[in-house]
Design a protein around this motif. Structure first.
Motif, PDB file in Angstrom:
ATOM      1  N   GLY B 134       0.835  -1.322   0.047  1.00  0.00           N
ATOM      2  CA  GLY B 134       0.435   0.068   0.049  1.00  0.00           C
ATOM      3  C   GLY B 134       1.419   1.390  -0.006  1.00  0.00           C
ATOM      4  O   GLY B 134       0.146   2.430  -0.142  1.00  0.00           O
ATOM      5  N   GLY B 135       2.007   1.545   0.026  1.00  0.00           N
ATOM      6  CA  GLY B 135       3.124   2.376  -0.108  1.00  0.00           C
ATOM      7  C   GLY B 135       2.336   3.275   1.155  1.00  0.00           C
ATOM      8  O   GLY B 135       2.299   2.635   2.506  1.00  0.00           O
ATOM      9  N   PRO B 136       2.814   4.587   1.117  1.00  0.00           N
ATOM     10  CA  PRO B 136       2.315   5.307   2.253  1.00  0.00           C
ATOM     11  C   PRO B 136       0.702   5.546   2.214  1.00  0.00           C
ATOM     12  O   PRO B 136       0.618   6.130   3.799  1.00  0.00           O
ATOM     13  N   SER B 137       0.277   5.293   1.296  1.00  0.00           N
ATOM     14  CA  SER B 137      -1.013   5.002   2.595  1.00  0.00           C
ATOM     15  C   SER B 137      -1.642   4.113   2.863  1.00  0.00           C
ATOM     16  O   SER B 137      -2.641   3.902   3.746  1.00  0.00           O
ATOM     17  N   GLY B 138      -0.979   2.620   2.630  1.00  0.00           N
ATOM     18  CA  GLY B 138      -0.840   2.193   3.922  1.00  0.00           C
ATOM     19  C   GLY B 138      -1.811   0.651   3.588  1.00  0.00           C
ATOM     20  O   GLY B 138      -2.588   0.485   2.083  1.00  0.00           O
ATOM     21  N   ILE B 139      -2.478   0.087   4.681  1.00  0.00           N
ATOM     22  CA  ILE B 139      -3.601  -1.355   4.282  1.00  0.00           C
ATOM     23  C   ILE B 139      -4.652  -1.223   5.371  1.00  0.00           C
ATOM     24  O   ILE B 139      -4.369  -1.070   6.116  1.00  0.00           O
ATOM     25  N   ILE B 140      -5.280  -2.177   4.212  1.00  0.00           N
ATOM     26  CA  ILE B 140      -6.756  -2.522   5.450  1.00  0.00           C
ATOM     27  C   ILE B 140      -6.562  -3.741   5.601  1.00  0.00           C
ATOM     28  O   ILE B 140      -6.255  -4.816   4.606  1.00  0.00           O
ATOM     29  N   LEU B 141      -7.113  -4.580   7.121  1.00  0.00           N
ATOM     30  CA  LEU B 141      -6.893  -5.964   7.460  1.00  0.00           C
ATOM     31  C   LEU B 141      -7.985  -6.336   6.891  1.00  0.00           C
ATOM     32  O   LEU B 141      -9.206  -5.992   6.681  1.00  0.00           O
ATOM     33  N   ARG B 142      -7.335  -7.885   5.946  1.00  0.00           N
ATOM     34  CA  ARG B 142      -8.829  -8.361   5.846  1.00  0.00           C
ATOM     35  C   ARG B 142      -8.009  -9.476   5.679  1.00  0.00           C
ATOM     36  O   ARG B 142      -7.959 -10.162   4.566  1.00  0.00           O
ATOM     37  N   PRO B 143      -8.389 -10.732   6.503  1.00  0.00           N
ATOM     38  CA  PRO B 143      -7.942 -12.067   6.512  1.00  0.00           C
ATOM     39  C   PRO B 143      -8.377 -13.067   5.598  1.00  0.00           C
ATOM     40  O   PRO B 143      -9.663 -12.931   5.257  1.00  0.00           O
ATOM     41  N   GLY B 144      -7.880 -13.286   5.007  1.00  0.00           N
ATOM     42  CA  GLY B 144      -8.026 -14.221   4.175  1.00  0.00           C
ATOM     43  C   GLY B 144      -9.103 -13.681   2.924  1.00  0.00           C
ATOM     44  O   GLY B 144      -9.428 -13.915   1.989  1.00  0.00           O
ATOM     45  N   GLY B 145      -8.734 -12.228   2.489  1.00  0.00           N
ATOM     46  CA  GLY B 145      -9.279 -11.232   1.195  1.00  0.00           C
ATOM     47  C   GLY B 145     -10.317 -10.911   2.088  1.00  0.00           C
ATOM     48  O   GLY B 145     -10.750 -10.378   1.573  1.00  0.00           O
ATOM     49  N   GLN B 146     -10.929 -11.845   3.317  1.00  0.00           N
ATOM     50  CA  GLN B 146     -12.560 -11.450   3.632  1.00  0.00           C
ATOM     51  C   GLN B 146     -12.198 -10.324   4.551  1.00  0.00           C
ATOM     52  O   GLN B 146     -11.449 -10.027   5.486  1.00  0.00           O
ATOM     53  N   SER B 147     -13.211  -8.851   4.508  1.00  0.00           N
ATOM     54  CA  SER B 147     -13.405  -8.105   5.794  1.00  0.00           C
ATOM     55  C   SER B 147     -13.597  -8.543   7.076  1.00  0.00           C
ATOM     56  O   SER B 147     -13.860  -9.304   6.564  1.00  0.00           O
ATOM     57  N   MET B 148     -12.831  -8.058   8.153  1.00  0.00           N
ATOM     58  CA  MET B 148     -13.603  -8.623   9.050  1.00  0.00           C
ATOM     59  C   MET B 148     -14.869  -8.524  10.148  1.00  0.00           C
ATOM     60  O   MET B 148     -15.651  -8.075   9.640  1.00  0.00           O
ATOM     61  N   THR B 149     -15.620  -9.864  10.174  1.00  0.00           N
ATOM     62  CA  THR B 149     -16.437  -9.879  10.566  1.00  0.00           C
ATOM     63  C   THR B 149     -17.073  -9.785  11.608  1.00  0.00           C
ATOM     64  O   THR B 149     -17.911  -8.055  11.998  1.00  0.00           O
ATOM     65  N   SER B 150     -16.678 -10.281  12.828  1.00  0.00           N
ATOM     66  CA  SER B 150     -16.914  -9.943  13.842  1.00  0.00           C
ATOM     67  C   SER B 150     -15.689  -9.009  14.974  1.00  0.00           C
ATOM     68  O   SER B 150     -15.068  -9.191  14.475  1.00  0.00           O
ATOM     69  N   ASN B 151     -16.628  -8.144  15.897  1.00  0.00           N
ATOM     70  CA  ASN B 151     -15.683  -7.809  16.079  1.00  0.00           C
ATOM     71  C   ASN B 151     -14.688  -8.224  17.153  1.00  0.00           C
ATOM     72  O   ASN B 151     -15.295  -8.990  18.085  1.00  0.00           O
ATOM     73  N   PRO B 152     -13.054  -7.930  17.262  1.00  0.00           N
ATOM     74  CA  PRO B 152     -12.403  -9.172  17.910  1.00  0.00           C
ATOM     75  C   PRO B 152     -12.032  -8.440  18.924  1.00  0.00           C
ATOM     76  O   PRO B 152     -11.077  -8.701  20.221  1.00  0.00           O
ATOM     77  N   GLU B 153     -12.764  -7.219  20.235  1.00  0.00           N
ATOM     78  CA  GLU B 153     -11.840  -6.389  21.035  1.00  0.00           C
ATOM     79  C   GLU B 153     -12.164  -7.856  22.449  1.00  0.00           C
ATOM     80  O   GLU B 153     -10.973  -7.308  22.695  1.00  0.00           O
ATOM     81  N   ARG B 154     -13.548  -8.566  22.342  1.00  0.00           N
ATOM     82  CA  ARG B 154     -13.107  -9.469  23.721  1.00  0.00           C
ATOM     83  C   ARG B 154     -11.769 -10.683  23.424  1.00  0.00           C
ATOM     84  O   ARG B 154     -11.379 -10.241  24.262  1.00  0.00           O
ATOM     85  N   PRO B 155     -11.438 -11.236  22.516  1.00  0.00           N
ATOM     86  CA  PRO B 155     -10.549 -12.026  22.607  1.00  0.00           C
ATOM     87  C   PRO B 155      -9.469 -11.586  22.621  1.00  0.00           C
ATOM     88  O   PRO B 155      -8.292 -12.147  23.189  1.00  0.00           O
ATOM     89  N   ILE B 156      -8.974 -10.500  22.050  1.00  0.00           N
ATOM     90  CA  ILE B 156      -8.222  -9.821  21.869  1.00  0.00           C
ATOM     91  C   ILE B 156      -7.509  -9.103  23.363  1.00  0.00           C
ATOM     92  O   ILE B 156      -6.584  -9.111  23.661  1.00  0.00           O
ATOM     93  N   PHE B 157      -8.386  -8.425  23.566  1.00  0.00           N
ATOM     94  CA  PHE B 157      -8.181  -8.434  25.395  1.00  0.00           C
ATOM     95  C   PHE B 157      -8.096  -8.869  25.832  1.00  0.00           C
ATOM     96  O   PHE B 157      -7.178  -8.992  26.681  1.00  0.00           O
TER      97      PHE B 157
END
Lengths: 191, 318
Positions: B134-157
């Motif tokens: 993505g160069g200077p503009s960066g990239i979005i997290l899309r695991p396996g090409g799919q956008s993240m469906t569930s909010n991961p904050e609980r397992p991440i915490f």
């Protein structure tokens, strides 16, 4: 400013840099700005086939004058002798009556003054923001004698790399600096 | 025996608190607490290198950025669950740190600090130019090409929180081990330690790698929650400034110090935010606090506090 841990001055300086940068952002804003130096910015000389800008020549002249002056100060005066003694053997220098604290303060003031002079020269020919500066610190580090050569070398690398690869920024300058630093350390010329 | 029981109690308590927090707290608070855990982890890693190892690095943000970027790249490019990559990426960064450490340990003291800072600058410059990232503009997290469906904050915490407690216990054990004792000896007197048969370079390299692994884990954990990464954010100086200020204010070379420092850091930030002060003012206050602590109590607030308590106790006994 004599501490048991030599890292404390480095960390304090770093903290002050963070304070100053944010003070500037808060008071004058984060915009890029330059110094208006009037007509001299456009004036140029023709020598043979080549054209020289007046401002770059003036900058170079000031830099050379400062380097000669500093070299004379360090190698020819009593104060310079104290500075050299202090950097070699602070304990012995103190025994010989050198007031370490005063010399430290004077050296820090000199260094800050020269850095500010560089900042003014930079603002005259390019634009500056509260976030510039960090990258320009590179040239001088290493040794006093080689500092001028290092500055010129890094400057040349900057010019050549930006000519060959317009969005390289400081990447090649950083690479060169890192390579020189490590090579000097390996060859044992970095105390 | 006593420290072993304390460690087990700490782990159990940490596990219970992390589970309860992940299950019960609301997502906004979990986001903040995850950031707190990341800062705790990063500060502890900088503290391990600088406070215990005596190696002040100004380039640890390089590992934070590498951790974040490697996670994004690996998760986006493969179908493996992101949790697998979260575990693997820090180890990969640790492996990268080995050759890097072999090079930068030629530099001593201030040169090492500046050398590491240049390494971080070089990485920033390189990632700016990597178009496939993505160069200077960066990239979005899309695991396996799919956008993240569930909010991961609980397992991440849960991972961040329990992970930090585990790291803390691990560091307690490490500092009590022979290598840990050798590390402290090296910091206080490298010549004497080397003369006693301590392999200074090897232990420095080990600590450097542990610190890289921890910093990369912190970066990976943080950037999972942001879902977006860019070079100017991932490699930013503020990571380093945070690690440094937190460790310095709390107390370099103690395990409690960075925890105290992080608490102060977050409490002051949230208080100033809600009082309407800008981010710049906040950094001025933190910088002022760090400089004041360095000049008045160079070892930090926690050691100064325990010293004060000891002095009072001695006075009371007399």
């Amino acid at each position: 400013m004599s501490f048991r841990d030599p890292m404390v001055p480095l960390l304090v300086t770093f903290g002050i840099a963070v304070i100053l940068r944010n003070l500037l952002v808060e008071t004058v804003g984060a915009d890029l700005r330059g110094l208006d130096v009037g007509g001299i910015a456009q004036r140029s000389f023709q020598i043979g086939q080549m054209t020289f800008g007046a401002l770059p020549l003036l900058t170079l002249g000031v830099a050379i004058a400062v380097f000669i002056g500093l070299s004379l100060l360090i190698h020819r005066t009593g104060f310079g002798r104290e500075v050299r003694a202090l950097s070699d053997r602070p304990d012995v220098a103190a025994l010989m009556g050198v007031r370490l604290k005063w010399v430290h303060i004077k050296v820090a003031a000199l260094a800050a003054g020269f850095a500010a002079l560089a900042g003014v020269l930079l603002a005259m020919r390019a634009s500056v923001s509260p976030f510039s500066g960090i990258s320009y610190l590179l040239g001088g580090l290493g040794s006093t004698r080689g500092a001028f050569g290092a500055g010129v070398l890094l400057g040349v690398i900057l010019v050549v790399s930006s000519r060959l690869d317009s969005n390289a920024g400081l990447l090649y300058v950083h690479l060169a600096f890192f390579a020189i630093l490590v090579l000097r350390a390996i060859s044992g010329r970095l105390a | 025996m006593k420290t072993q029981r304390f460690n087990i109690a700490l782990l159990t308590l940490g596990l219970a608190a992390s589970l309860a927090g992940a299950a019960l707290l609301d997502p906004g608070l979990l986001f903040l607490l995850t950031e707190v855990m990341v800062i705790l982890l990063l500060a502890q890693m900088w503290n391990l290198l600088a406070g215990f190892g005596g190696q002040v690095s100004l380039g640890q943000q390089a590992f934070v950025g590498l951790g974040g970027y490697l996670l994004y790249f690996a998760a986006n490019a493969t179908a493996l669950p992101i949790w697998v990559w979260l575990a693997l990426v820090p180890l990969v960064v640790g492996l990268i740190a080995i050759p890097l450490g072999l090079v930068v340990f030629h530099l001593k003291h201030a040169y090492f600090a500046v050398g590491m800072w240049v390494v971080a600058e070089i990485l920033t410059g390189l990632f700016m130019r990597f178009d496939w990232l993505g160069g200077p503009s960066g990239i979005i997290l899309r695991p396996g090409g799919q956008s993240m469906t569930s909010n991961p904050e609980r397992p991440i915490f849960f991972i961040a929180s329990f992970g930090f407690v585990a790291v803390l216990v691990g560091l307690r054990l490490f500092l009590k081990s022979n290598i840990g004792l050798a590390l402290l000896g090296m910091r206080d007197n490298p010549e004497a330690a080397a003369a006693s048969g301590v392999d200074v370079r090897r232990i420095h390299l080990l600590v450097f790698c542990i610190s890289a692994v921890g910093s990369a884990a912190g970066g990976a954990l943080y950037y999972i929650t942001t879902l977006y990464i860019s070079p100017s954010d991932a490699f930013q100086m503020n990571w380093l400034v945070t690690m440094m200020f937190v460790s310095i204010i709390g107390g370099l070379g103690t395990l409690t110090g960075p925890i105290l420092g992080t608490l102060l850091f977050v409490v002051i930030r949230e208080a100033m935010n809600s009082a309407g002060f800008s981010g710049g003012t906040y950094w001025i206050v933190m910088g002022g606090l760090a400089v004041a602590v360095l000049l008045l109590a160079p070892r930090g607030l926690w050691p100064a506090f325990t010293q004060f308590l000891n002095a009072r106790r001695q006075k009371a006994q007399q």
